[in-house]
Design a protein around this motif. Structure first.
Motif, PDB file in Angstrom:
ATOM      1  N   GLU B  24       0.836  -1.208   0.000  1.00  0.00           N
ATOM      2  CA  GLU B  24       0.000   0.000   0.000  1.00  0.00           C
ATOM      3  C   GLU B  24       0.870   1.257   0.000  1.00  0.00           C
ATOM      4  N   LYS B  25       2.141   1.071   0.289  1.00  0.00           N
ATOM      5  CA  LYS B  25       3.073   2.210   0.283  1.00  0.00           C
ATOM      6  C   LYS B  25       3.948   2.148  -0.965  1.00  0.00           C
ATOM      7  N   PHE B  26       4.654   3.220  -1.200  1.00  0.00           N
ATOM      8  CA  PHE B  26       5.575   3.305  -2.348  1.00  0.00           C
ATOM      9  C   PHE B  26       4.857   2.969  -3.664  1.00  0.00           C
ATOM     10  N   ASN B  27       3.620   3.392  -3.806  1.00  0.00           N
ATOM     11  CA  ASN B  27       2.915   3.103  -5.051  1.00  0.00           C
ATOM     12  C   ASN B  27       2.533   4.361  -5.818  1.00  0.00           C
ATOM     13  N   THR B  28       3.241   5.430  -5.525  1.00  0.00           N
ATOM     14  CA  THR B  28       2.984   6.705  -6.212  1.00  0.00           C
ATOM     15  C   THR B  28       4.121   6.961  -7.191  1.00  0.00           C
ATOM     16  N   PRO B  29       3.966   7.962  -8.066  1.00  0.00           N
ATOM     17  CA  PRO B  29       5.060   8.281  -8.995  1.00  0.00           C
ATOM     18  C   PRO B  29       6.387   8.511  -8.244  1.00  0.00           C
ATOM     19  N   ILE B  30       7.488   8.266  -8.949  1.00  0.00           N
ATOM     20  CA  ILE B  30       8.810   8.303  -8.312  1.00  0.00           C
ATOM     21  C   ILE B  30       9.491   9.647  -8.543  1.00  0.00           C
ATOM     22  N   ALA B  31      10.540   9.907  -7.773  1.00  0.00           N
ATOM     23  CA  ALA B  31      11.329  11.141  -7.943  1.00  0.00           C
ATOM     24  C   ALA B  31      12.304  10.947  -9.100  1.00  0.00           C
ATOM     25  N   LEU B  32      12.186  11.779 -10.106  1.00  0.00           N
ATOM     26  CA  LEU B  32      13.029  11.607 -11.302  1.00  0.00           C
ATOM     27  C   LEU B  32      14.388  12.293 -11.164  1.00  0.00           C
ATOM     28  N   GLN B  33      14.527  13.063 -10.092  1.00  0.00           N
ATOM     29  CA  GLN B  33      15.763  13.802  -9.825  1.00  0.00           C
ATOM     30  C   GLN B  33      16.152  14.595 -11.086  1.00  0.00           C
ATOM     31  N   ASN B  34      17.429  14.608 -11.409  1.00  0.00           N
ATOM     32  CA  ASN B  34      17.799  15.410 -12.587  1.00  0.00           C
ATOM     33  C   ASN B  34      18.053  14.547 -13.815  1.00  0.00           C
ATOM     34  N   TYR B  35      17.416  13.372 -13.860  1.00  0.00           N
ATOM     35  CA  TYR B  35      17.604  12.500 -15.024  1.00  0.00           C
ATOM     36  C   TYR B  35      16.912  13.091 -16.246  1.00  0.00           C
ATOM     37  N   ASN B 303       4.747   1.519 -14.789  1.00  0.00           N
ATOM     38  CA  ASN B 303       3.711   2.541 -14.679  1.00  0.00           C
ATOM     39  C   ASN B 303       4.168   3.731 -13.835  1.00  0.00           C
ATOM     40  N   ARG B 304       4.872   3.429 -12.751  1.00  0.00           N
ATOM     41  CA  ARG B 304       5.301   4.526 -11.870  1.00  0.00           C
ATOM     42  C   ARG B 304       6.285   5.450 -12.591  1.00  0.00           C
ATOM     43  N   LEU B 305       7.190   4.858 -13.353  1.00  0.00           N
ATOM     44  CA  LEU B 305       8.131   5.714 -14.093  1.00  0.00           C
ATOM     45  C   LEU B 305       7.385   6.523 -15.156  1.00  0.00           C
ATOM     46  N   ALA B 306       6.502   5.857 -15.889  1.00  0.00           N
ATOM     47  CA  ALA B 306       5.775   6.561 -16.943  1.00  0.00           C
ATOM     48  C   ALA B 306       4.953   7.707 -16.358  1.00  0.00           C
ATOM     49  N   LEU B 307       4.230   7.436 -15.252  1.00  0.00           N
ATOM     50  CA  LEU B 307       3.408   8.494 -14.638  1.00  0.00           C
ATOM     51  C   LEU B 307       4.274   9.671 -14.184  1.00  0.00           C
ATOM     52  N   SER B 308       5.438   9.370 -13.666  1.00  0.00           N
ATOM     53  CA  SER B 308       6.341  10.436 -13.223  1.00  0.00           C
ATOM     54  C   SER B 308       6.773  11.294 -14.397  1.00  0.00           C
ATOM     55  N   MET B 309       7.017  10.613 -15.514  1.00  0.00           N
ATOM     56  CA  MET B 309       7.436  11.359 -16.706  1.00  0.00           C
ATOM     57  C   MET B 309       6.269  12.179 -17.265  1.00  0.00           C
ATOM     58  N   PHE B 310       5.064  11.613 -17.198  1.00  0.00           N
ATOM     59  CA  PHE B 310       3.884  12.399 -17.622  1.00  0.00           C
ATOM     60  C   PHE B 310       3.798  13.668 -16.782  1.00  0.00           C
ATOM     61  N   GLU B 311       3.980  13.491 -15.474  1.00  0.00           N
ATOM     62  CA  GLU B 311       3.851  14.636 -14.559  1.00  0.00           C
ATOM     63  C   GLU B 311       4.863  15.715 -14.876  1.00  0.00           C
ATOM     64  N   ARG B 312       6.067  15.276 -15.249  1.00  0.00           N
ATOM     65  CA  ARG B 312       7.093  16.273 -15.565  1.00  0.00           C
ATOM     66  C   ARG B 312       6.753  16.989 -16.873  1.00  0.00           C
ATOM     67  N   GLY B 313       6.000  16.314 -17.734  1.00  0.00           N
ATOM     68  CA  GLY B 313       5.410  17.028 -18.851  1.00  0.00           C
ATOM     69  C   GLY B 313       6.076  16.869 -20.190  1.00  0.00           C
TER      70      GLY B 313
END
Lengths: 347, 355
Positions: B24-35, B303-313
């Protein structure tokens, strides 16, 4: 300690006529290590007790001082990890030698030997060759008992992909080690401490191709074929000399390489003598002795046989400690003589 | 005097993983840092390739065409890809029974694995290995085997060889939480630490060994404790967070290259399929339930990586769809060619027993 003079003659001189040097079997092993460490930077040694004569006798004296403790590594008490690591280094261009001062403890390394080293070439389509030599020392007698004494060559000779060699002479102690290390395949090299004091004149060391080495005659005759390997070849040779004094001439064949085995010499000899006696330093059931006899039985015409083939083995029991039991446990020259004379109709 | 205390004996309750063990934890988008997006797209594509290849292999198993045991890594892709991102071709990696992902993440050919699982002569192991024996030494993948922990000491030896070569290369052992129950892992950690051997132990702790939950096999669930016991530097990381795996393993690997010594990465993850074969195997696993599987799918590394990238835009759903479609076309093409590829000749049965 059993001892006999050696009848094997050095096979010629080397081209530069370098002098022969008299060394015993134990020192001959050490000379192989020196030759390999000196000439092949990719060779290194790992195992328990290799900085201590207490474990490995005269076979590794001062190697760590001459070649450094990076190339002669005394290891943690970890047979599986040291052997596995040697397999891994052997896959990466090195020629490691693993030392198991007592072959009984090497059983803890069976996965690295049987599942890994022996299989990698075949199961990866011939693209990977673990170039590793595993030395197991047989150290019998002396009331050491069931876990300090075993002869396990038949187990390992059963495994396709794992070469198994067992030197009987000082020359082979050195040259089979050199050949094993220079061979691209994994090789189990088994030496026997009962042989360490036998001396022989050796020419200078040189590269040896293991694929060129097979069984050899230690003694020749037409009356009976006696086959051995390692210390049992020595018993066969002693018996052959005694038989010769009473007019019986025996072929003695020292197998040297147990896997992959080349039975040609044995078949040729038995075709001539009609009598086969195998002296096997291991147990009877599913052992080397049975394998040699079976090979002859299925290859030679039934009319060849003048006597039923026989094998001398250990009794199918673990090694005892009590000296009275130990005395009857191990075959000796007399055991071989008795069996041979029975096959010869009492001659 | 040094004393330890009696541990908690309720085996079902002892967790030292904390939230990392809770889906139930760690299931949100991830921190992409400066990649950069370019880098992340490449890694995302690597993960998608592993997943698609395995989905196709699963189909081939169901169709009865692939007979060899196939242990699928779907759900665990970020660990292989994250570690591989820090490796170079001269490193020496060794895999286990579940190594399609390691092979592909390091750059192993899709055609090579497709041919191999069918037993074709053109496979990465010449059709002699199947799913469990993959080989691509030219890219640093030295081989995989199904004997649990079998390659762990081999990787130590490869690390020793790398140290002798003196060029900063390392050995890598990929294995699982089940292998940590094998004695040779302890021997390997102890020896690597004692001899300062540059070998990276990578454990994908997916909380199951075959059908058995880790709580039924070990007194606690965090396996990095074995590294600590042997004075080996370690990290326990969210194995479904690609960037976290790259960062944490990269920090260790960079240090090992400069100063040879072992390190240990424990990546917490979960496999979506059963131990072997294409099915989810809910009924096979002790303590493995549909609810638990659903929860873990919420920690999907792709999915988590993709969602994070979507969020970054700078990456969209349609970019993802196009990427997935391209990978699928590549894999389907390889599948087709694999069926047409030649079988090994009969003589190869005896050819490679010896060099």
């Amino acid at each position: 300690m059993h001892k006999s003079a050696l009848s094997v003659k050095p096979s010629g001189t080397t081209p530069d006529a370098a002098p022969f040097k008299r060394v015993n079997y134990g020192v001959a092993i050490c000379e192989a290590f020196e030759y390999l460490l000196e000439n092949y930077p990719e060779v290194f040694i790992i195992g328990q007790g290799v900085w201590s004569p207490w474990y490995v006798g005269s076979t590794m004296t001062d190697l760590d001082k001459k070649f450094g403790k990076d190339r002669v590594i005394d290891s943690p008490v970890s047979e599986a990890a040291t052997t596995g690591a040697a397999v891994g280094a052997g896959l990466c261009g090195y020629k490691p030698i693993v030392i198991h001062p007592r072959i009984d403890f090497m059983i803890l390394a069976c996965d690295a030997m049987v599942n890994q080293a022996a299989k990698w070439s075949h199961m990866l389509g011939g693209q990977a060759h673990p170039n590793v030599t595993i030395r197991g020392v047989v150290n019998r007698g002396g009331e050491q008992g069931a876990q300090h004494s075993q002869a396990l060559h038949s187990w390992f000779a059963h495994i396709p992909g794992l070469r198994v060699v067992m030197p009987a002479t000082a020359r082979d102690a050195r040259d089979l080690m050199i050949a094993s290390v220079l061979c691209d395949d994994p090789v189990l090299y088994i030496d026997d401490r009962w042989l360490y004091d036998f001396e022989e004149d050796l020419p200078p060391a040189k590269p040896v191709d293991l694929r060129d080495i097979g069984p050899q005659y230690l003694h020749e005759g037409n009356d009976i074929t006696i086959v051995g390997a390692s210390y049992s070849s020595r018993l066969a040779l002693d018996a052959a000399k005694t038989l010769a004094a009473s007019g019986v001439q025996a072929d003695v064949i020292d197998l040297r390489v147990l896997n992959p085995i080349d039975p040609t010499l044995v078949h040729e000899s038995v075709k001539r003598t009609g009598r086969l006696l195998v002296v096997d330093g291991g147990w009877r059931t599913c052992g080397l002795g049975g394998e040699i006899i079976a090979g002859c039985a299925e290859t030679l015409d039934p009319t060849v046989w003048k006597a039923k083939p026989q094998r001398i083995t250990l009794p199918d029991a673990p090694a005892p400690t009590s000296r009275v039991l130990e005395d009857i446990y191990y075959p000796d020259e007399q055991t071989v003589l008795d069996a041979a004379r029975a096959m010869l109709g009492g001659r | 005097m040094t004393r330890s205390t009696w541990p908690n004996r309720d085996k079902n309750e002892v967790t030292t993983l904390g939230d990392l063990g809770n889906p139930e934890k760690f299931n949100t988008p991830i921190a992409l840092q400066n990649y950069s997006t370019t880098t992340l797209k490449a890694r995302l594509e690597d993960m998608i390739r592993i997943r698609v290849v395995e989905e196709v292999i699963a189909d081939m198993v169901r169709a009865g065409d692939v007979k060899c045991p196939a242990h699928l890594t779907i759900g665990q892709e970020a660990t292989a890809v994250g570690i591989a991102a820090n490796l170079r071709k001269t490193d020496r990696a060794f895999g286990c029974h579940r190594s399609h992902g390691h092979y592909l993440a390091m750059g192993g050919s899709v055609q090579g694995i497709m041919d191999e699982v069918l037993g074709k002569a053109t496979g990465c192991s010449k059709g002699m290995g199947g799913s469990m024996h993959l080989f691509a030494q030219d890219i640093g993948f030295y081989g995989s085997v199904p004997i649990v922990a079998g390659t762990v000491p081999l990787a130590v030896g490869a690390g020793l060889a790398a140290k002798k070569d003196g060029k900063g290369d390392i050995g890598i052992a990929f294995f699982g939480d089940g292998a940590c129950e094998e004695g040779v892992v302890h021997e390997s950690l102890n020896m690597a630490a004692t001899l300062d051997i540059p070998v990276l132990f990578v454990v994908e702790n997916n909380l199951f060994s075959s059908h058995m939950d880790i709580h039924l096999r070990q007194p606690t669930d965090r396996v990095a404790r074995f590294a600590e016991a042997n004075h080996v530097e370690s990290v326990t990381v969210d194995g479904n967070d690609l960037v976290a795996v790259i960062e944490e393993s990269g920090r260790l690997i960079e240090s090992m290259r400069r100063d040879p010594r072992p390190a240990f990465v424990e990546a917490i993850t979960y496999r979506w399929r059963g131990h072997v074969g294409p099915n989810e195997d809910i009924d096979v696993g002790l303590r493995r339930s549909m609810d638990e599987l659903k929860a873990w799918k919420g920690r999907d590394p792709v999915n988590r990586l993709a969602l994070s990238m979507f969020e970054r835009g700078d990456f969209t759903q349609s970019d993802l769809d196009a990427m997935t479609a391209a990978v699928r076309a590549e894999v389907e093409d390889a599948r087709k060619k694999a069926y047409d590829a030649p079988w090994p000749e009969e003589k190869t049965l005896l050819e490679a027993v010896y060099a």
